[in-house]
Design a protein around this motif. Structure first.
Motif, mmCIF file in Angstrom:
data_model
loop_
_atom_site.group_PDB
_atom_site.id
_atom_site.type_symbol
_atom_site.label_atom_id
_atom_site.label_comp_id
_atom_site.label_asym_id
_atom_site.label_seq_id
_atom_site.Cartn_x
_atom_site.Cartn_y
_atom_site.Cartn_z
ATOM 1 N N ALA A 222 -12.343 -44.400 -30.580
ATOM 2 C CA ALA A 222 -12.033 -45.365 -31.627
ATOM 3 C C ALA A 222 -12.281 -44.686 -32.968
ATOM 4 O O ALA A 222 -13.381 -44.178 -33.230
ATOM 5 N N LEU A 223 -11.275 -44.662 -33.825
ATOM 6 C CA LEU A 223 -11.377 -44.016 -35.127
ATOM 7 C C LEU A 223 -12.034 -44.976 -36.128
ATOM 8 O O LEU A 223 -12.197 -46.163 -35.852
ATOM 9 N N PRO A 224 -12.430 -44.478 -37.299
ATOM 10 C CA PRO A 224 -13.061 -45.353 -38.292
ATOM 11 C C PRO A 224 -12.200 -46.563 -38.629
ATOM 12 O O PRO A 224 -10.969 -46.457 -38.756
ATOM 13 N N ALA A 225 -12.849 -47.716 -38.782
ATOM 14 C CA ALA A 225 -12.130 -48.946 -39.108
ATOM 15 C C ALA A 225 -11.528 -48.863 -40.512
ATOM 16 O O ALA A 225 -12.070 -48.212 -41.400
ATOM 17 N N VAL A 226 -10.404 -49.523 -40.684
ATOM 18 C CA VAL A 226 -9.737 -49.619 -41.982
ATOM 19 C C VAL A 226 -9.740 -51.087 -42.390
ATOM 20 O O VAL A 226 -9.454 -51.972 -41.577
ATOM 21 N N GLU A 227 -10.074 -51.366 -43.654
ATOM 22 C CA GLU A 227 -9.939 -52.726 -44.167
ATOM 23 C C GLU A 227 -8.692 -52.803 -45.030
ATOM 24 O O GLU A 227 -8.445 -51.928 -45.863
ATOM 25 N N VAL A 228 -7.925 -53.857 -44.813
ATOM 26 C CA VAL A 228 -6.694 -54.081 -45.558
ATOM 27 C C VAL A 228 -6.936 -55.201 -46.573
ATOM 28 O O VAL A 228 -7.521 -56.239 -46.238
ATOM 29 N N HIS A 229 -6.470 -54.973 -47.796
ATOM 30 C CA HIS A 229 -6.584 -55.984 -48.858
ATOM 31 C C HIS A 229 -5.172 -56.380 -49.289
ATOM 32 O O HIS A 229 -4.627 -55.826 -50.251
ATOM 33 N N PRO A 230 -4.548 -57.328 -48.548
ATOM 34 C CA PRO A 230 -3.165 -57.711 -48.885
ATOM 35 C C PRO A 230 -3.125 -58.607 -50.113
ATOM 36 O O PRO A 230 -4.078 -59.333 -50.410
ATOM 37 N N LYS A 231 -1.997 -58.559 -50.815
ATOM 38 C CA LYS A 231 -1.802 -59.434 -51.962
ATOM 39 C C LYS A 231 -1.555 -60.875 -51.524
ATOM 40 O O LYS A 231 -1.801 -61.810 -52.287
ATOM 41 N N HIS A 232 -1.038 -61.050 -50.305
ATOM 42 C CA HIS A 232 -0.829 -62.385 -49.757
ATOM 43 C C HIS A 232 -2.061 -62.810 -48.954
ATOM 44 O O HIS A 232 -2.973 -62.024 -48.736
ATOM 45 N N GLU A 233 -2.047 -64.049 -48.499
ATOM 46 C CA GLU A 233 -3.184 -64.588 -47.754
ATOM 47 C C GLU A 233 -3.409 -63.859 -46.440
ATOM 48 O O GLU A 233 -4.538 -63.727 -45.968
ATOM 49 N N VAL A 234 -2.328 -63.384 -45.843
ATOM 50 C CA VAL A 234 -2.418 -62.606 -44.607
ATOM 51 C C VAL A 234 -1.656 -61.303 -44.795
ATOM 52 O O VAL A 234 -0.817 -61.169 -45.694
ATOM 53 N N SER B 64 -0.414 -54.037 -50.816
ATOM 54 C CA SER B 64 -1.697 -53.979 -50.114
ATOM 55 C C SER B 64 -2.500 -52.789 -50.608
ATOM 56 O O SER B 64 -1.933 -51.767 -51.006
ATOM 57 N N GLU B 65 -3.815 -52.945 -50.579
ATOM 58 C CA GLU B 65 -4.725 -51.833 -50.830
ATOM 59 C C GLU B 65 -5.595 -51.657 -49.597
ATOM 60 O O GLU B 65 -5.706 -52.568 -48.756
ATOM 61 N N TYR B 66 -6.226 -50.491 -49.471
ATOM 62 C CA TYR B 66 -6.950 -50.166 -48.247
ATOM 63 C C TYR B 66 -8.297 -49.531 -48.572
ATOM 64 O O TYR B 66 -8.408 -48.759 -49.531
ATOM 65 N N THR B 67 -9.291 -49.873 -47.754
ATOM 66 C CA THR B 67 -10.589 -49.215 -47.833
ATOM 67 C C THR B 67 -10.776 -48.440 -46.539
ATOM 68 O O THR B 67 -10.802 -49.025 -45.451
ATOM 69 N N VAL B 68 -10.863 -47.109 -46.663
ATOM 70 C CA VAL B 68 -10.942 -46.236 -45.485
ATOM 71 C C VAL B 68 -12.082 -45.243 -45.673
ATOM 72 O O VAL B 68 -12.043 -44.433 -46.594
ATOM 73 N N PRO B 69 -13.119 -45.287 -44.821
ATOM 74 C CA PRO B 69 -13.334 -46.307 -43.791
ATOM 75 C C PRO B 69 -13.788 -47.632 -44.402
ATOM 76 O O PRO B 69 -14.239 -47.672 -45.549
ATOM 77 N N ALA B 70 -13.665 -48.700 -43.637
ATOM 78 C CA ALA B 70 -14.080 -50.021 -44.101
ATOM 79 C C ALA B 70 -15.568 -50.028 -44.404
ATOM 80 O O ALA B 70 -16.353 -49.363 -43.724
ATOM 81 N N GLU B 71 -15.937 -50.770 -45.416
ATOM 82 C CA GLU B 71 -17.345 -50.866 -45.800
ATOM 83 C C GLU B 71 -18.009 -51.942 -44.941
ATOM 84 O O GLU B 71 -17.924 -53.134 -45.222
ATOM 85 N N LEU B 72 -18.660 -51.495 -43.886
ATOM 86 C CA LEU B 72 -19.289 -52.385 -42.911
ATOM 87 C C LEU B 72 -20.673 -51.865 -42.561
ATOM 88 O O LEU B 72 -20.896 -50.648 -42.559
ATOM 89 N N PRO B 73 -21.618 -52.753 -42.238
ATOM 90 C CA PRO B 73 -22.895 -52.287 -41.700
ATOM 91 C C PRO B 73 -22.644 -51.459 -40.437
ATOM 92 O O PRO B 73 -21.700 -51.729 -39.691
ATOM 93 N N GLU B 74 -23.459 -50.466 -40.202
ATOM 94 C CA GLU B 74 -23.250 -49.569 -39.061
ATOM 95 C C GLU B 74 -23.158 -50.342 -37.746
ATOM 96 O O GLU B 74 -22.308 -50.053 -36.896
ATOM 97 N N GLU B 75 -24.013 -51.338 -37.589
ATOM 98 C CA GLU B 75 -24.027 -52.125 -36.354
ATOM 99 C C GLU B 75 -22.703 -52.866 -36.170
ATOM 100 O O GLU B 75 -22.144 -52.921 -35.063
ATOM 101 N N THR B 76 -22.178 -53.408 -37.262
ATOM 102 C CA THR B 76 -20.907 -54.134 -37.200
ATOM 103 C C THR B 76 -19.752 -53.187 -36.897
ATOM 104 O O THR B 76 -18.868 -53.491 -36.084
ATOM 105 N N ALA B 77 -19.756 -52.030 -37.557
ATOM 106 C CA ALA B 77 -18.699 -51.039 -37.331
ATOM 107 C C ALA B 77 -18.704 -50.569 -35.879
ATOM 108 O O ALA B 77 -17.633 -50.422 -35.260
ATOM 109 N N ASP B 78 -19.880 -50.349 -35.316
ATOM 110 C CA ASP B 78 -19.975 -49.911 -33.925
ATOM 111 C C ASP B 78 -19.473 -50.995 -32.969
ATOM 112 O O ASP B 78 -18.779 -50.705 -31.985
ATOM 113 N N ALA B 79 -19.836 -52.259 -33.259
ATOM 114 C CA ALA B 79 -19.392 -53.365 -32.396
ATOM 115 C C ALA B 79 -17.883 -53.529 -32.457
ATOM 116 O O ALA B 79 -17.226 -53.804 -31.446
ATOM 117 N N LEU B 80 -17.320 -53.324 -33.643
ATOM 118 C CA LEU B 80 -15.872 -53.434 -33.811
ATOM 119 C C LEU B 80 -15.163 -52.364 -32.984
ATOM 120 O O LEU B 80 -14.167 -52.633 -32.300
#
Length: 301
Positions: A189-201, A213-229
């Motif tokens: 599993a590669l690093p998670a990506v967070e998507v920031h769309p201009k629309h609601e979805v 859309s804009e992107y945060t790579v890797p997503a800013e997540l607590p380590e525990e959350t990123a591992d669970a994802l």
């Protein structure tokens, strides 16, 4: 690449990018625009399946949606003994069927949004069993084709008609929060990506229109959350029987809970698509990514 689904233009872009990546890596690549129905001025798949292309080392599939991703083409390639990238017929079919895949995710303890199949005139069931806001979408489409976010009772019928144009309809609880996706490469599993769309979805417009859309790579997540994802992504990928590569999409609610939406067995593969973004975050260039995926298929030969 190409095909006849609503995602045809995206497929053509993916195919062109993958071909260029192969050439950068020193390989020969022959992009082939195919049609399954004859609706487009492309090469009929039956012609391709009986051509010199059967001698290619590998077929790198860049078809999105429809017969190219739902297991149909994969079954034909299996019958021909052609080495091809991505998941096999059954896994492809299960991943495209959002209802069946939801059931399998639940069997593995992977959280999913509450949902149900609905038919014409069942607006009341949606209100009673799902509530508002909710998502109404086709059971078997990709790239959020036919999807609506319904916020009031008066919008339900319109949403069902919109989704129903593509087949059976699935209604799900709308998860307010963040869009996250995890790419899978082989067993990793590669690093998670967070998507920031201009629309609601993260809809079709936001996916394929520059600047939407804009992107945060890797997503800013607590380590525990990123591992669970990542763990849930791998579980979802494996319970469907997927292989080689894919992308698993999630929503995270305001309390940090994550919900698996779907597995994409042939995700977008332009150099700016989500899977290549995740690969770059893991130190894998686009040409290297394409080569690694192709080698997995060749090694199954």
């Amino acid at each position: 690449m190409g095909g006849d689904s609503p995602e045809r233009e995206v497929s053509l872009a993916s195919g062109a990018a993958v071909a260029e990546a192969f050439r950068e890596g020193g390989y020969e690549a022959s992009p082939v625009d195919v049609t399954f129905t004859g609706r487009f001025p492309a090469r009929p798949i039956w012609d391709v399946l009986n051509s010199e292309l059967l001698e290619a080392d590998v077929w790198f599939l860049c078809l999105h949606g429809g017969f190219g991703e739902n297991g149909g083409l994969q079954a034909l390639l299996e019958e021909k003994g052609v080495p091809y990238t991505g998941s096999g017929p059954l896994a492809s079919m299960l991943a495209m069927d959002k209802w069946m895949s939801k059931k399998l995710f639940m069997s593995e303890g992977i959280p999913v949004p509450d949902g149900m199949l609905v038919g014409p005139g069942e607006d009341g069931r949606i209100l009673e069993e799902i509530g508002l806001p909710c998502v109404v979408k086709p059971r078997s489409q990709g790239s959020t084709v036919g999807l609506s976010v319904v916020r009031c009772e008066g919008e339900i019928k319109k949403g069902m008609e919109f989704a129903g144009a593509y087949g059976d309809v699935l209604a799900e609880r709308f998860i307010t929060g963040r869009d996250l996706t995890v790419a899978i490469l082989g067993e990793e599993a590669l690093p998670a990506v967070e998507v920031h769309p201009k629309h609601e979805v993260y809809d079709y417009t936001c996916k394929y229109t520059p600047g939407m859309s804009e992107y945060t790579v890797p997503a800013e997540l607590p380590e525990e959350t990123a591992d669970a994802l990542k763990e849930h992504a791998l579980k979802a990928f494996k319970v469907l029987g997927c292989r080689d590569f894919g992308r698993v999409d999630f929503r995270m609610d305001t309390e940090g809970g994550t919900y698996c939406l779907e597995v994409n067995t042939l995700p977008g593969m332009t150099s700016t698509s989500l899977v290549p973004k995740a690969a770059r975050a893991a130190g894998i260039s686009f040409p290297e990514l394409v080569e690694r995926i192709a080698r997995m298929a060749v090694e199954r030969r």
